[in-house]
Design a protein around this motif. Structure first.
Motif, PDB file in Angstrom:
ATOM      1  N   TYR A 114       0.721  -1.153  -0.025  1.00 33.28           N
ATOM      2  CA  TYR A 114       0.078   0.036  -0.038  1.00 33.28           C
ATOM      3  C   TYR A 114       1.002   1.212  -0.079  1.00 33.28           C
ATOM      4  N   PRO A 115       0.341   2.383  -0.613  1.00 34.22           N
ATOM      5  CA  PRO A 115       1.166   3.445  -0.808  1.00 34.22           C
ATOM      6  C   PRO A 115       1.657   4.009   0.632  1.00 34.22           C
ATOM      7  N   GLY A 116       3.182   3.992   0.716  1.00 31.58           N
ATOM      8  CA  GLY A 116       3.860   4.484   1.835  1.00 31.58           C
ATOM      9  C   GLY A 116       3.961   3.396   2.963  1.00 31.58           C
ATOM     10  N   GLY A 117       3.566   1.978   2.707  1.00 32.54           N
ATOM     11  CA  GLY A 117       3.458   1.181   3.564  1.00 32.54           C
ATOM     12  C   GLY A 117       4.748  -0.044   3.216  1.00 32.54           C
ATOM     13  N   PRO A 118       4.798  -1.000   4.000  1.00 27.59           N
ATOM     14  CA  PRO A 118       5.646  -1.963   3.817  1.00 27.59           C
ATOM     15  C   PRO A 118       5.062  -2.784   3.004  1.00 27.59           C
TER      16      PRO A 118
ATOM     17  N   ALA B 137      -3.145 -15.313   9.058  1.00 29.39           N
ATOM     18  CA  ALA B 137      -3.696 -14.499  10.252  1.00 29.39           C
ATOM     19  C   ALA B 137      -4.138 -13.238   9.611  1.00 29.39           C
ATOM     20  N   ASN B 138      -4.759 -12.597  10.663  1.00 25.26           N
ATOM     21  CA  ASN B 138      -5.235 -10.920  10.204  1.00 25.26           C
ATOM     22  C   ASN B 138      -3.728 -10.144   9.974  1.00 25.26           C
ATOM     23  N   GLY B 139      -4.147  -9.374   8.783  1.00 19.49           N
ATOM     24  CA  GLY B 139      -2.759  -8.575   8.349  1.00 19.49           C
ATOM     25  C   GLY B 139      -1.569  -9.424   7.713  1.00 19.49           C
ATOM     26  N   SER B 140      -1.925 -10.734   7.457  1.00 16.90           N
ATOM     27  CA  SER B 140      -1.104 -11.473   6.596  1.00 16.90           C
ATOM     28  C   SER B 140      -1.113 -11.132   5.098  1.00 16.90           C
ATOM     29  N   GLY B 141      -1.848 -10.524   4.488  1.00 16.86           N
ATOM     30  CA  GLY B 141      -2.181 -10.213   3.172  1.00 16.86           C
ATOM     31  C   GLY B 141      -2.874 -11.061   2.423  1.00 16.86           C
ATOM     32  N   LYS B 142      -3.960 -11.877   3.081  1.00 16.28           N
ATOM     33  CA  LYS B 142      -4.856 -12.716   2.290  1.00 16.28           C
ATOM     34  C   LYS B 142      -6.010 -11.732   1.682  1.00 16.28           C
ATOM     35  N   SER B 143      -6.468 -10.811   2.333  1.00 15.15           N
ATOM     36  CA  SER B 143      -7.451 -10.178   1.515  1.00 15.15           C
ATOM     37  C   SER B 143      -6.698  -9.321   0.696  1.00 15.15           C
TER      38      SER B 143
ATOM     39  N   ARG C 211      -7.888  -9.299  -3.327  1.00  9.94           N
ATOM     40  CA  ARG C 211      -8.526  -8.118  -4.033  1.00  9.94           C
ATOM     41  C   ARG C 211      -7.371  -7.786  -5.470  1.00  9.94           C
TER      42      ARG C 211
END
Lengths: 259, 281, 236, 281
Positions: free
Chosen positions: B14-18, B39-45, B49
């Protein structure tokens, strides 16, 4: 998350499947009759017809009408009281007082308001907002405006739920025990709901993008056919009402009409 | 079974993110039921997308039927008929207060004639068993009902692949049953299903393939082998399904036959019904 | 406080509708232009309208101990500009009339004029004036919300006074009465709404700096230390 | 263990709606861990909100330490220091800009001196193991972190009873572990815990008492007996915990000792470790 009682009544109304245009004709006709005809007997007549239709064939729960009346009451009572109070008494002295004339004006206004509100309620409690918006779209109201109005309607329930939940959480932590706490709570409440509104818009945009949103929120529009019987009945009924009101001599006191 | 959709060496941040995804590879086979675990935040969503075209990878590409996805208006438009995403929160997708109007949104956007739109709406509502809600306002529905209406909105696009983000989150047992029943109906009608979840028990019971998103990449394989690997699950901050752990123990005790691979409570009990006697060494 | 259905004589109801119409049409044009340019702004505008509706369900304490609802017309004007507020207020007032029995249809024009035109323009004018003379942002916000609130009630009182002249003292007498009942009592509430706005913007500056900047309200945002944007966590 | 909180013959209906609770009875014993189970819409959240004083019963009453709850300003104020509710969505409870400001909201409203407020905030954050987040803005936290900060906000009121609505919903396995760990810490510190959930497996593993909300009333009892009753669970639209079903079968097969009552995967496995040989009839 069920919403205001009028909205609930509208969605489950037996009149829901009637054409919104037909119902607008009826309610609009009654509103205009209450507004334009001599207050007595038109206002009580319109109020009786509107409440009678609402409680009778449209089967609007009496509870819904009562709550709506309560909602309008604060303004109506305050406003009517202000009209009832005048600056000069009948004996010529100067000062706040109530005279026969000012009281009559107040009663007239009250009658107008009750009749008009009942006529509007007849439409509001039988017609879901989405039907009225679809009707407006068909009648040429600009699409973006109707789209935005539709989104306002959908999202206000989501935000009302948020508002209720955040406020309940604040109440539980003594957020409204006194005036200072209320002030400390109200601002974060407004900010929280506003941030949630922004967030909702962003998420809905992403959610709709996947469904092919390219700027247009067009949907299937089930136009309800107009009913000749309903229209003829409405026109005939309104004609009788108007003729009757004009034929009956204005009785009792002569209302003070400011126009 | 051929790949209808593929992620090829996908990088995304994501812009500006890791970086969220780094060289993620995934193949969605036609007719499969794929669970994407993480897990939550793993990147599966995020991966979902990217597959649906909602996000464009920084590097790598998404292949549709072997051809790279075009991010032009027309390319995305075609893509939306290949794959549809259902978000976790139904309020992110339901924009209309009328259920019928909301479900008709996708078909109307496709420019279909009115009678076709009507057919698709009826079909989608029936497939999700929410036909009786068509004339109710969205804001009077329960959470589970809104969830199924949101799925109907995607189904009315008749996508080859339906991707669902946590479709059972927040549902009670009977709600989960209804949702899974509806998905089974869609699978029977030929839809390929991809489900992102962190419920390992559900994934094992439901999926015929599993992809675990971990460290920006994807490990893809058969549910029973991937979900047994303690190393992988630790790394992914997931649990091992209880059926596997209990099943392994019961196999060791001879209560389950050596080849038994139960995937849920029902199959575990059934396999125990006829226990194969353990041969003495 | 919305004027109820039937409360205004027909000629005046029509006159206020005509008076509000140009502002609403102008706002409608602005909205359509905005939506043409950025189709997705429909969603933000819908959310803004819903927020305006919901604001009226929030209770504010007044200095005198009574409580009332913020009008929100100043807050909306600073956030979304007066032209847009004219349309959004029309939609919201229509919904309030039909869903809550607050206000009316023939009085819609008068209510739009006070809450959707006068309030936002006075509030926005005050805000711009304060900014022009380089007063702090918070002062501008306070002035915008307090004056928008107050001017809305003054307008409503004038509308009511015109509609129901005092039999003895005429229109000036009735106006004085309505101002006394509706506007004078509103002063502490207007101050409360102004103070509320200051705190709301201070919070928004910390919680939603991006949104404020995109609305052209960078002044509300204290220069923040740059945080990793990806860590914001909602959803993933 | 004495009843710190009781619902006595509580009737409740939302305005214009059907009855939700009819004659609901519930006793919350001091120091207990009570799971309130029910399907979505069963009325379990309504019951919790009656207990916390947020809703006032149409009939019946809420008793606090044996005395009926007074709905006066002072009575509710005292009650809020007896019981606090944590809602399902943490975003409904986090409305301040920073974690510290948010957690201090309740103590500040109690009118405590600043140093006491500071102590309570530190204590609550530490109990929930989120002390390191104190100076972070709430909107930058992960979902699991927000959930724990929301609990800290309630804990800073030092309630005798903490009621939690679906505290594990939406959390991934490691998030669930963190949340349950935090609750164990609170229980150790003497807080009575009430958890509304529809996760029967969690209820069996976690609770020492269970209340099932069904048909407007409440069935209250020991987890293992209540959650075994197929009739009750059917009526309540809940599942039976898998551990009970599998445990019963294994007991019948002689793999578990006759008196074994496993409550979760770990205890099931442990009890199997030393299987008591089945005596021949």
């Amino acid at each position: 998350m069920t919403g205001p009682a009028i909205d609930v009544a509208a969605w489950s109304s037996p009149w829901r499947w009637k054409s919104p245009g037909d119902k607008l004709l009826l309610s609009g006709g009654l509103v205009l009759a209450a507004l334009l005809l001599p207050t007595w007997p038109a206002s009580p007549a319109v109020a009786a017809v509107a409440v009678g239709l609402a409680l009778g064939p449209a089967r609007v729960p009496a509870r819904v009408l009562a709550r709506a009346a309560r909602a309008a009451a604060v303004f109506v009572l305050l406003g009517t009281a202000t009209i009832a109070v005048t600056w000069r008494s009948d004996d010529g002295g100067f000062g706040p007082t109530v005279t026969g004339q000012s009281l009559a004006a107040a009663v007239d206004t009250l009658a107008h308001t009750v009749a008009g509100t009942a006529a509007v309620l007849l439409l509001a409690a039988t017609t879901p907002m989405t039907d009225l918006l679809a009707w407006a779209r068909r009648r040429g109201v600009a699409e973006p405006v109707v789209d935005v109005a539709g989104l306002v309607y959908r999202m206000l329930f989501v935000l009302l739920a948020t508002l209720g939940a955040v406020r309940a959480a604040q109440v539980a932590r003594l957020g409204y025990v006194d005036r200072r706490a209320t002030m400390r709570s109200a601002a974060p409440l407004v900010a929280a709901v506003l941030v949630r509104a922004f967030d909702r818009a962003r998420r809905l945009e992403a959610g709709l993008a996947g469904r092919g949103f390219a700027g247009n929120l067009g949907v299937l529009d089930d136009e309800r056919p107009t009913s000749p019987r309903f229209v003829i009945g409405t026109v005939a009924g309104l004609t009788v009402l108007v003729a009757g009101c004009l034929a009956v001599p204005t009785s009792g006191h002569v209302p003070v009409l400011p126009w | 079974m051929t790949g209808v959709l593929r992620a090829v060496a996908v990088d995304f941040a994501y812009p500006g993110g890791p970086p969220v995804l780094t060289g993620a590879e995934l193949e969605v086979r036609r007719g499969s039921r794929l669970a994407v675990l993480g897990a939550n935040g793993s990147g599966k969503s995020t991966l979902l997308r990217c597959l649906t075209g909602a996000l464009r990878p920084d590097a790598g590409c998404i292949e549709v039927e072997g051809r790279p996805l075009q991010y032009s208006r027309g390319g995305l438009r075609r893509h939306r008929q290949v794959v549809q995403l259902v978000t976790q929160d139904p309020d992110d997708q339901l924009f209309s207060a009328s259920v019928r109007a909301d479900v008709s949104f996708g078909p109307v956007n496709l420019g279909l004639p009115e009678s076709d739109v009507r057919d698709r709406v009826t079909e989608a509502l029936d497939l999700l068993a929410v036909g009786h809600l068509a004339d109710r306002p969205t804001h009077q529905l329960s959470y589970g009902e809104r969830k199924r209406v949101a799925i109907a909105g995607a189904v009315s696009m008749r996508p080859a692949v339906l991707a669902l983000d946590e479709p059972t989150a927040g549902l009670d047992p009977s709600g989960v049953e209804d949702a899974l029943g509806a998905l089974a109906g869609l699978a029977a009608a030929g839809t390929t299903l991809v489900m992102a979840t962190h419920d390992v028990d559900l994934a094992l019971a439901w999926a015929d393939e599993v992809a675990v998103v971990v460290g920006g990449g994807v490990r893809h394989g058969a549910p029973i082998s991937l979900l047994r690997s303690a190393d992988l699950l630790d790394l992914a901050r997931l649990r091992r399904p209880w059926v596997i752990t209990v099943g392994d123990r019961l196999r060791a005790l001879g209560v389950l036959p050596p080849q038994a691979e139960p995937r849920d409570e029902a199959s575990l009990l059934e396999m125990m019904l006829h226990p194969v006697p353990v041969e003495e060494p | 406080m919305h004027i109820a259905e039937g409360y205004l004589p027909p000629v005046q109801a029509a006159a206020w509708t005509l008076a509000a119409a140009p502002f609403v049409v102008h706002g409608g044009r602005a909205l359509i232009a905005e939506v043409r340019e950025r189709p997705e702004s429909r969603l933000l505008l819908g959310a803004a309208g819903a927020f305006t509706f919901v604001l009226s369900a929030i209770k504010l304490p007044s200095v005198t101990g009574s409580s009332s609802h913020p009008t929100g017309t100043g807050l909306g004007a600073v956030l979304f500009r007066p032209p847009i507020m004219a349309v959004l207020s029309t939609i919201v007032l229509l919904f309030q009339a039909l869903l809550l029995a607050h206000g009316g249809i023939t009085t819609l024009g008068a209510n739009v004029f006070s809450m959707g035109v006068v309030g936002p323009w006075v509030g926005y004018g005050a805000y711009r004036a304060c900014r022009a003379v380089r007063l702090p942002f918070a002062v501008g916000v306070f002035a915008a919300l307090a004056l928008a609130d107050l001017s809305t009630y003054v307008t409503t009182s004038i509308q009511l006074g015109l509609a129901h002249p005092d039999p003895a003292a005429g229109v000036p007498g009735s106006m004085a009465e309505f101002l006394g009942v509706f506007a004078l009592t509103q002063i502490p509430l207007a101050i409360a709404e102004g103070l509320l706005g200051v705190v709301v913007f201070r919070l928004l500056g910390r919680v939603a700096p991006g949104e404020l900047r995109s609305l052209g309200l960078g002044a509300a945002v204290p220069a923040p230390p740059r945080q990793a944007a990806g860590a914001s966590g909602s959803g993933e």
